[in-house]
Structure formats: C-alpha cells, structure tokens
Design a protein around this motif. Structure first.
Motif, PDB file in Angstrom:
ATOM      1  N   ASN A 153      44.012  36.218  39.791  1.00  0.00           N
ATOM      2  CA  ASN A 153      43.044  36.876  38.825  1.00  0.00           C
ATOM      3  C   ASN A 153      41.621  37.455  39.526  1.00  0.00           C
ATOM      4  O   ASN A 153      41.454  38.555  39.040  1.00  0.00           O
ATOM      5  CB  ASN A 153      42.370  35.830  37.808  1.00  0.00           C
ATOM      6  N   LEU A 154      41.338  36.839  40.728  1.00  0.00           N
ATOM      7  CA  LEU A 154      40.375  37.649  41.291  1.00  0.00           C
ATOM      8  C   LEU A 154      41.054  38.551  42.660  1.00  0.00           C
ATOM      9  O   LEU A 154      40.396  39.110  42.980  1.00  0.00           O
ATOM     10  CB  LEU A 154      39.514  36.654  41.998  1.00  0.00           C
ATOM     11  N   ALA A 155      41.985  37.921  43.255  1.00  0.00           N
ATOM     12  CA  ALA A 155      42.749  38.582  44.315  1.00  0.00           C
ATOM     13  C   ALA A 155      43.408  40.140  43.842  1.00  0.00           C
ATOM     14  O   ALA A 155      43.034  41.031  44.500  1.00  0.00           O
ATOM     15  CB  ALA A 155      43.881  37.874  45.000  1.00  0.00           C
TER      16      ALA A 155
ATOM     17  N   SER B 142      28.683  31.644  31.639  1.00  0.00           N
ATOM     18  CA  SER B 142      28.791  30.589  32.756  1.00  0.00           C
ATOM     19  C   SER B 142      27.674  30.833  33.633  1.00  0.00           C
ATOM     20  O   SER B 142      26.944  29.960  34.002  1.00  0.00           O
ATOM     21  CB  SER B 142      29.931  31.000  33.563  1.00  0.00           C
ATOM     22  N   PHE B 143      27.389  32.131  33.774  1.00  0.00           N
ATOM     23  CA  PHE B 143      25.878  32.182  34.757  1.00  0.00           C
ATOM     24  C   PHE B 143      24.801  32.070  34.068  1.00  0.00           C
ATOM     25  O   PHE B 143      23.867  31.879  34.646  1.00  0.00           O
ATOM     26  CB  PHE B 143      26.230  33.529  35.141  1.00  0.00           C
ATOM     27  N   ALA B 144      24.531  32.019  32.593  1.00  0.00           N
ATOM     28  CA  ALA B 144      23.392  31.584  32.293  1.00  0.00           C
ATOM     29  C   ALA B 144      23.197  30.263  32.388  1.00  0.00           C
ATOM     30  O   ALA B 144      22.058  29.775  32.765  1.00  0.00           O
ATOM     31  CB  ALA B 144      23.587  31.928  30.555  1.00  0.00           C
TER      32      ALA B 144
ATOM     33  N   ALA C 143      43.087  41.331  40.421  1.00  0.00           N
ATOM     34  CA  ALA C 143      42.256  41.793  39.197  1.00  0.00           C
ATOM     35  C   ALA C 143      40.761  41.606  39.514  1.00  0.00           C
ATOM     36  O   ALA C 143      40.345  41.413  40.829  1.00  0.00           O
ATOM     37  CB  ALA C 143      42.830  41.380  37.914  1.00  0.00           C
ATOM     38  N   GLU C 144      39.955  41.718  38.505  1.00  0.00           N
ATOM     39  CA  GLU C 144      38.649  41.713  38.819  1.00  0.00           C
ATOM     40  C   GLU C 144      37.956  40.405  38.353  1.00  0.00           C
ATOM     41  O   GLU C 144      36.496  40.253  38.384  1.00  0.00           O
ATOM     42  CB  GLU C 144      37.796  42.582  38.152  1.00  0.00           C
ATOM     43  N   GLY C 145      38.803  39.230  38.323  1.00  0.00           N
ATOM     44  CA  GLY C 145      38.231  37.870  37.658  1.00  0.00           C
ATOM     45  C   GLY C 145      37.875  38.020  36.290  1.00  0.00           C
ATOM     46  O   GLY C 145      38.189  38.949  35.472  1.00  0.00           O
ATOM     47  N   HIS C 146      37.256  36.829  35.559  1.00  0.00           N
ATOM     48  CA  HIS C 146      36.891  36.914  34.305  1.00  0.00           C
ATOM     49  C   HIS C 146      36.100  38.035  33.836  1.00  0.00           C
ATOM     50  O   HIS C 146      35.145  38.524  34.571  1.00  0.00           O
ATOM     51  CB  HIS C 146      36.491  35.835  33.903  1.00  0.00           C
ATOM     52  N   PRO C 147      36.155  38.516  32.580  1.00  0.00           N
ATOM     53  CA  PRO C 147      35.373  39.671  32.258  1.00  0.00           C
ATOM     54  C   PRO C 147      33.827  39.188  31.950  1.00  0.00           C
ATOM     55  O   PRO C 147      33.640  37.946  31.940  1.00  0.00           O
ATOM     56  CB  PRO C 147      35.828  40.048  30.813  1.00  0.00           C
TER      57      PRO C 147
ATOM     58  N   ALA D 281      29.887  32.048  45.852  1.00  0.00           N
ATOM     59  CA  ALA D 281      30.832  32.469  44.437  1.00  0.00           C
ATOM     60  C   ALA D 281      31.581  33.748  44.765  1.00  0.00           C
ATOM     61  O   ALA D 281      31.528  34.192  45.809  1.00  0.00           O
ATOM     62  CB  ALA D 281      29.568  32.871  43.630  1.00  0.00           C
ATOM     63  N   HIS D 282      32.388  33.989  43.955  1.00  0.00           N
ATOM     64  CA  HIS D 282      33.284  35.187  43.917  1.00  0.00           C
ATOM     65  C   HIS D 282      32.380  36.363  43.915  1.00  0.00           C
ATOM     66  O   HIS D 282      31.373  36.412  42.677  1.00  0.00           O
ATOM     67  CB  HIS D 282      34.281  35.107  42.863  1.00  0.00           C
ATOM     68  N   VAL D 283      32.155  37.127  44.745  1.00  0.00           N
ATOM     69  CA  VAL D 283      31.274  38.229  44.764  1.00  0.00           C
ATOM     70  C   VAL D 283      31.847  39.493  44.093  1.00  0.00           C
ATOM     71  O   VAL D 283      32.495  40.431  44.565  1.00  0.00           O
ATOM     72  CB  VAL D 283      31.089  38.767  46.305  1.00  0.00           C
ATOM     73  N   THR D 284      31.578  39.443  42.737  1.00  0.00           N
ATOM     74  CA  THR D 284      32.034  40.333  41.572  1.00  0.00           C
ATOM     75  C   THR D 284      30.645  40.737  41.140  1.00  0.00           C
ATOM     76  O   THR D 284      29.657  40.545  41.324  1.00  0.00           O
ATOM     77  CB  THR D 284      32.732  39.504  40.567  1.00  0.00           C
ATOM     78  N   THR D 285      31.112  41.676  40.011  1.00  0.00           N
ATOM     79  CA  THR D 285      29.800  42.526  39.379  1.00  0.00           C
ATOM     80  C   THR D 285      28.978  41.511  38.545  1.00  0.00           C
ATOM     81  O   THR D 285      27.846  41.608  38.395  1.00  0.00           O
ATOM     82  CB  THR D 285      30.424  43.540  38.509  1.00  0.00           C
ATOM     83  N   GLU D 286      29.825  40.399  38.205  1.00  0.00           N
ATOM     84  CA  GLU D 286      29.116  39.619  37.244  1.00  0.00           C
ATOM     85  C   GLU D 286      28.267  38.486  38.166  1.00  0.00           C
ATOM     86  O   GLU D 286      27.058  38.272  37.828  1.00  0.00           O
ATOM     87  CB  GLU D 286      30.313  38.824  36.638  1.00  0.00           C
ATOM     88  N   THR D 287      28.636  38.150  39.537  1.00  0.00           N
ATOM     89  CA  THR D 287      27.962  37.356  40.217  1.00  0.00           C
ATOM     90  C   THR D 287      26.623  38.128  40.602  1.00  0.00           C
ATOM     91  O   THR D 287      25.583  37.694  40.978  1.00  0.00           O
ATOM     92  CB  THR D 287      28.710  37.046  41.530  1.00  0.00           C
ATOM     93  N   ALA D 288      26.864  39.579  40.809  1.00  0.00           N
ATOM     94  CA  ALA D 288      25.885  40.321  41.143  1.00  0.00           C
ATOM     95  C   ALA D 288      24.755  40.248  40.078  1.00  0.00           C
ATOM     96  O   ALA D 288      23.531  40.218  40.643  1.00  0.00           O
ATOM     97  CB  ALA D 288      26.332  41.805  41.389  1.00  0.00           C
TER      98      ALA D 288
ATOM     99  N   VAL E  48      32.249  36.446  28.998  1.00  0.00           N
ATOM    100  CA  VAL E  48      32.542  35.109  29.286  1.00  0.00           C
ATOM    101  C   VAL E  48      31.551  34.712  30.532  1.00  0.00           C
ATOM    102  O   VAL E  48      30.975  33.439  30.365  1.00  0.00           O
ATOM    103  CB  VAL E  48      33.909  34.419  29.436  1.00  0.00           C
ATOM    104  N   MET E  49      31.745  35.323  31.699  1.00  0.00           N
ATOM    105  CA  MET E  49      30.763  34.954  32.770  1.00  0.00           C
ATOM    106  C   MET E  49      29.405  35.303  32.179  1.00  0.00           C
ATOM    107  O   MET E  49      28.307  34.307  32.990  1.00  0.00           O
ATOM    108  CB  MET E  49      30.959  36.172  33.993  1.00  0.00           C
ATOM    109  N   ASP E  50      28.855  35.732  31.383  1.00  0.00           N
ATOM    110  CA  ASP E  50      27.500  35.840  30.762  1.00  0.00           C
ATOM    111  C   ASP E  50      27.222  34.162  30.580  1.00  0.00           C
ATOM    112  O   ASP E  50      25.985  33.951  31.152  1.00  0.00           O
ATOM    113  CB  ASP E  50      27.597  36.592  29.424  1.00  0.00           C
TER     114      ASP E  50
HETATM  115  N1  ADE Z   1      35.388  33.305  38.399  1.00  0.00           N
HETATM  116  C1  ADE Z   1      36.114  33.685  37.621  1.00  0.00           C
HETATM  117  N2  ADE Z   1      35.964  34.964  37.231  1.00  0.00           N
HETATM  118  C2  ADE Z   1      34.933  35.497  37.814  1.00  0.00           C
HETATM  119  C3  ADE Z   1      33.864  36.489  37.937  1.00  0.00           C
HETATM  120  N3  ADE Z   1      34.289  37.699  37.415  1.00  0.00           N
HETATM  121  N4  ADE Z   1      32.842  36.321  38.511  1.00  0.00           N
HETATM  122  C4  ADE Z   1      32.514  35.278  39.592  1.00  0.00           C
HETATM  123  N5  ADE Z   1      33.124  34.171  39.337  1.00  0.00           N
HETATM  124  C5  ADE Z   1      34.312  34.332  38.478  1.00  0.00           C
END
Ligand code: ADE
Length: 424
Positions: free
Chosen positions: A346-348, A361-363, A350-354, A56-63, A357-359
């Motif tokens: 958006n990920l390169a 997706s990841f649910a 910025a920080e990807g989706h807020p 996955a994109h290793v972001t705060t949301e993925t964490a 919304v990832m709430d």
């Molecule tokens: N894909 C798009 N935005 C994302 C995010 N914030 N975290 C993980 N995957 C993403």
C-alpha cells in the motif's frame, strides 16, 4: 535554528519541493482534527524546544504531523520507516519549506536505512515517534548513551507494539511508550478502512488487475485483514481467509468468508495478501502448489511475511514486468509474481492510507507527544495508552468535521444505566 541546518538532511531532489507542498496541502484538507490540534499547539507551544526523532512513512499525511509538531515548538528529525515508502516530493517540501531535517529517499538500501536510524538517535531525541520500533530497538541495543535524555516514545503499529512488549518482558524498556495503535480512533479506522482501501489501491496501481471474479486470499484476520477482506469482497473478489487464531477464524467464517489452511488456499488463490505481522506465512511449500502467475504481496509492517528470499533461491530468473512487479520464473515453466519486493504494497505501490484516517492516527500521535511532555517523570517505564477521554474527543471532533450529530443521553437514561434496581 531550523533542524535542517542543525542536523542536516538527505533527500532525493530538492527540486520536487513545490509539487510536495501542493500534495501536502491537499492532504491537509482531509485532516481537520490534526488542524485543530495544530492551531492549539501554535498558541500553547507544548513541545517548545523539545527534540523529536520521528521514524514514519514519509507521506503527505506524515508531513502534516511534522508541521503540527513544529507548530508546537518541537525540533523534529524525520527518517523513513520503510525503504520503499518515501514520497520524495514530500521529503523535499519538508526540508525546503518547513526547514525540517529529513533523511529519506525512496528506494534507499538497507545500509542507508540503518544509517538514518543512527542519525535520528545522534540528534539525541527526548521523544521518539516510531513506526515498527526500529529506532527504539536500535536505541536499546546500540545507543544506550542516548537513553538518559529520552522522556518516552510513541508507537504507531501493531508490530511495533509487539516488539515493545517483548522488550518490556525482558526488562529492557526503561521509559514510557505510548501504544498509539491501541487507541480505538487508530486501529478501528486506520488499520481497517485505511489498510483495506490502500492495499487494494497498491495492488491495482501496480498491476491494473481486475479483482472481480478473482480468488483472493487474505492471510490474517486482524483489523487490517478484516479491512482488506471486506473491500476485496466489495470489488467482487472471491475471498478466502487464513488464520491461526480460533476466534478470528470464527469471525471470518461468520462474516461469510471461506477459511482454510494456507496449504489449501495456496492451490486455488490467484492473488495473495499477507497482513499477519508474522513471518513466512507464505513459504516454499505454498509457492510449490500455487497456480502459475499467482500474484503475492504483503501489507504487514515487515517484509518477512512472504519468503521472497527463498523464492529467489529457487527461481531460474527474475524479471521486472512493470515497476514493483517482479516475475519469479521457476523450473518447469511456472511463475510467481511478487509486488513491491514483499514490502508494504500500500505504501510501495500506492500512497498509503488516505489522509482522512491518518487524521485520527496522527491526532493520537501529536497528543501522545504532548502527553509525554506534560507527564514527564510521572509515567512508569511501561506501555501506556492515552486516556480514553482523549480517544472519545478525537472521535467527537472527527464527527463534527464530518457534520454528523450525536444523540445526548437524557438524565433518566443516565440514571437507569448506572443503577441495578430496575429489572423484570
Ligand atoms: N501508514 C499507512 N499509511 C500511511 C500514510 N499515509 N502516512 C503515514 N503512515 C502511514
């Protein structure tokens, strides 16, 4: 034993862990649905001892997703799903504070990326959480020895689901795969509002360009394209849409956008954003007619939508103007500006989706992993979606968290809607 000890890790700098934790906690505030799932998982431990390879994109949301899987008892190995999307402080916190095995470094080269995919499979996962289907494709092509232990996989993206469909058609998919992207609480929100906002965020952070009054071309009018076009218009851009699908083109026209072929749009556009999931949507013919200084970028999963390699081939010089902003100087003095090397802007940049919304997706991801385990051995080797009541429940929980109340159908309305007797 923690997975960082069992499988190792490869991150940029463990010293970034504190900053990472603060940012992960900040994102968690906007992820109430995932929080509820995590609390239930902590009590029920539905993934006890299960090995998960998450790409996955290793972001705060993925964490926060990884924390949820950990609360459920899973052993997770996390790798990056894109060489440029890793947030190094997040990777550090997952290793240092959560004991998770993470292999992800922002800017890693393709060789490292591929090696990390290999490491994820080396952990012999029972569940694969994929974003773009690179892990599943590698498993099927190169690591068939790992296949017998795999219960199933989940897929986050439209692109990944297209690849899974192609694998299934060729008879190569030998386990159930959950198409997370097909959940309504995923693509209606993440793809549209998430991509819409985060893509413009990426363009703005990279360039600080004013969108008001600019001619902005959006290639593709799927859910992502709809979001980008809508938000760009909201910022005052003059938006042109390009499409190959007649229904989507018609939708764009009736949503009030100009629709034309890319060969025409290329002449007038000042900013180009690709969100098609296809390849070479912006190609050599288009670069040739673009205005000098046109900005091109991509927010689709892979970096094939813009023919950056071809552009490099005709450029006399490539200059980095700012981080992630490269000017390709062509013969005759014209230039084209590419953001984020043509990777997901958006990920390169910025920080990807807020997180909000990832709430959802990841649910869906967390519940899909649980669903695969609870239905182990009962699902056929095909592409599945989560049952619709799960989708509705995620939406309901999100609304509760947002303090939005719903009407309830009366018995009279229910009866009316289920009968055919009453008419004119
Ligand atoms: N894909 C798009 N935005 C994302 C995010 N914030 N975290 C993980 N995957 C993403």
């Amino acid at each position: 034993m923690e997975t960082r000890q069992k499988f190792g890790f490869e991150i940029k700098d463990a010293g970034l862990a504190q900053q990472g934790r603060r940012r992960i906690d900040w994102a968690e505030r906007e992820m109430p649905v995932l929080r509820l799932i995590r609390e239930r998982f902590a009590a029920e431990r539905p993934l006890e001892g299960r090995r998960i390879a998450a790409c996955a994109h290793v972001t705060t949301e993925t964490a926060n997703l990884v924390r949820t899987l950990k609360a459920a008892g899973a052993e997770t190995v996390l790798i990056a799903s894109n060489p440029l999307s890793t947030q190094d402080d997040v990777a550090a916190s997952l290793v240092e504070h959560e004991g998770v095995s993470v292999f992800a470094i922002k800017g890693e080269d393709t060789e490292t990326y591929v090696r990390h995919v290999g490491i994820a499979l080396e952990s012999r996962p029972e569940i694969i959480i994929d974003d773009g289907s690179d892990v599943v494709a590698t498993l099927i092509k190169e690591r068939r020895d790992v296949l017998p232990g795999v219960i199933g996989s989940t897929e986050e993206t439209t692109t990944g689901i297209n690849r899974l469909k192609a694998m299934w058609k060729e008879g190569k998919l030998t386990f159930p795969a959950i198409a997370v992207n097909d959940a309504q609480t995923k693509h209606f929100f993440d793809n549209r509002y998430g991509t819409g906002q985060s893509t413009l965020d990426g363009v703005i952070r990279a360039t600080n360009v004013l969108l008001a009054g600019k001619t902005l071309v959006v290639a593709g009018y799927g859910w992502c394209g709809k979001g980008v076009a809508m938000r760009a218009r909201g910022m005052g851009a003059n938006v042109i849409v390009t499409e190959i699908n007649p229904i989507k083109a018609l939708e764009a026209v009736m949503d009030g956008f100009r629709v034309m072929k890319m060969e025409e749009a290329a002449k007038t556009g000042e900013i180009f954003i690709t969100v098609t999931g296809s390849r070479n949507v912006i190609d050599m013919d288009h670069f040739e007619v673009m205005k000098s200084g046109a900005i091109v970028c991509n927010s689709g999963h892979f970096d094939l939508e813009i023919n950056v390699a071809g552009l490099r081939g005709i450029a006399e010089e490539v200059a980095e103007l700012r981080p992630l902003v490269e000017e390709y100087r062509l013969r005759g003095g014209r230039s084209v500006i590419v953001l984020g090397e043509g990777r997901l802007v958006n990920l390169a940049a910025a920080e990807g989706h807020p997180a909000s919304v990832m709430d959802m997706s990841f649910a869906n991801q967390a519940l899909s992993a649980e669903y695969l385990v609870r239905n182990e051995g009962r699902l056929e080797a095909a592409i599945h979606t989560l049952p619709e009541d799960v989708d509705l429940e995620i939406a309901r929980l999100k609304l509760v968290a947002m303090n939005v109340a719903l009407d309830v159908q009366t018995p009279e309305q229910l009866e009316y809607l289920q009968s055919w007797q009453t008419g004119t």
